[in-house]
Design an enzyme around this catalytic site. Sequence first.
Site, short mmCIF file in Angstrom:
data_model
loop_
_atom_site.label_atom_id
_atom_site.label_comp_id
_atom_site.label_asym_id
_atom_site.label_seq_id
_atom_site.Cartn_x
_atom_site.Cartn_y
_atom_site.Cartn_z
N ILE A 107 4.49 -4.31 27.29
CA ILE A 107 3.54 -4.22 27.60
C ILE A 107 2.58 -3.32 27.18
CG2 ILE A 107 0.74 -3.86 28.86
CD1 ILE A 107 2.25 -5.64 30.80
N PRO A 108 3.18 -3.40 25.00
CA PRO A 108 2.86 -2.19 23.74
C PRO A 108 1.49 -1.86 24.40
CG PRO A 108 2.08 -4.94 23.02
CD PRO A 108 2.57 -4.58 24.82
N CYS A 109 0.92 -0.23 24.77
CA CYS A 109 -0.26 0.43 24.73
C CYS A 109 -0.16 1.12 24.19
CB CYS A 109 -0.18 0.74 26.54
SG CYS A 109 1.08 1.16 26.88
N HIS A 110 1.38 1.34 23.22
CA HIS A 110 1.64 2.01 22.09
C HIS A 110 1.10 1.44 20.68
CE1 HIS A 110 4.60 -0.48 22.04
NE2 HIS A 110 4.79 -0.44 20.72
N ARG A 111 0.95 0.21 20.92
CA ARG A 111 -0.22 0.08 19.38
C ARG A 111 -2.06 -0.40 19.51
NH1 ARG A 111 3.51 -5.75 19.94
NH2 ARG A 111 5.53 -5.50 19.80
#
Length: 352
Positions: free
Chosen positions: A314-318
């Site tokens: 779940i790419p919260c880094h994006r």
Amino acid sequence: MFDLPDDDTLYDALIARDPDYDGRAFVGVSSTGIFCRLTCPARKPKRENCHFYNDVATCLQLGFRPCKRCHPLAPEAQSDPAVTTLLKELDARPAYRWSETDIARMGFDPSTVRRTFKRHFGMTFLEMARSRRLAHGFTALSAGSVIDAQLNAGFDSPAAFRTAFAKLMGVAPGSLTKDALLRADHIQTPLGDMIAVCDNRALHLLEFADRKALPNEIQKLRKMAKGSMGIGRFATHDQIAAELSAYFTKTSDQFATPLALHGTPFSRDVWRTLQAIPAGETRSYSAIAASMGAPQATRAVARANGSNQIAIVIPCHRVIGADGSLTGYGGGLWRKQQLIELEKHYAERKQP
């Protein structure tokens, strides 16, 4: 920070020992565990074993040892000898039980070192050393006894290991449930050890082992499972480990491991929206809120983003600030930057 060219260009520079990249780019060699300057006179490694970075701190954090022929730490040591020296020592002795007395014995002021590491890495040197020792204990715990895990993790006594383990898992090692519903194990990645908690069907948690929120997240899962949490591995662990390996080797950005999402309906909607962001692209909190039809919910989106406990998948880094800044990331801003840089490869590959 120097904007690195693509890896093929850097490998050509390594083969040519191009002086233009000296001190601006470094190569970590996975087959030897050593990192070098691109001008290193040693025999050149195979392309598939080379990973390129733009600072020595990242190389050390990822577990690479400095080359004894090209001495990549030398320039950095002139600017911040405490950081580079201590990282070098930690890399050489990851199981050693460090103390402030050791730091002082090396000629550094413990309080200054504490502030410096906190500023650069979001954690003190002693916290970093302790989390690394504890992560090393996971493998021994899953395969052997508590005492084997204690020795493998570098703890001097069972009591010390149990205390540290209890903070992370919420239970002493000897009290772990056999045949537990949820099982935790660690997965090695180029950005550091990650802790994965799975059942036999889904991934419940995936976090970097040094994240400060990890103990609370694990305790919540253990409470949800009514104490049925242990150390071990399901096929689910193997699946997510294989997918992470493909992701970091730039083979695939796809994750098919089933996810167990623990959050409010709104949070789960935010997490699904994050998963829809293509690798190599970023969004602001406000853009995400608008895409969900709730433009006034920017703060709620930010809270949901911060409560995500399945990193990378779940790419919260994006998610970045409206002004383009990286903003916060539980795994550390240096990791966020590395992930965004890595994903540029996927975006370029999809271009016609």
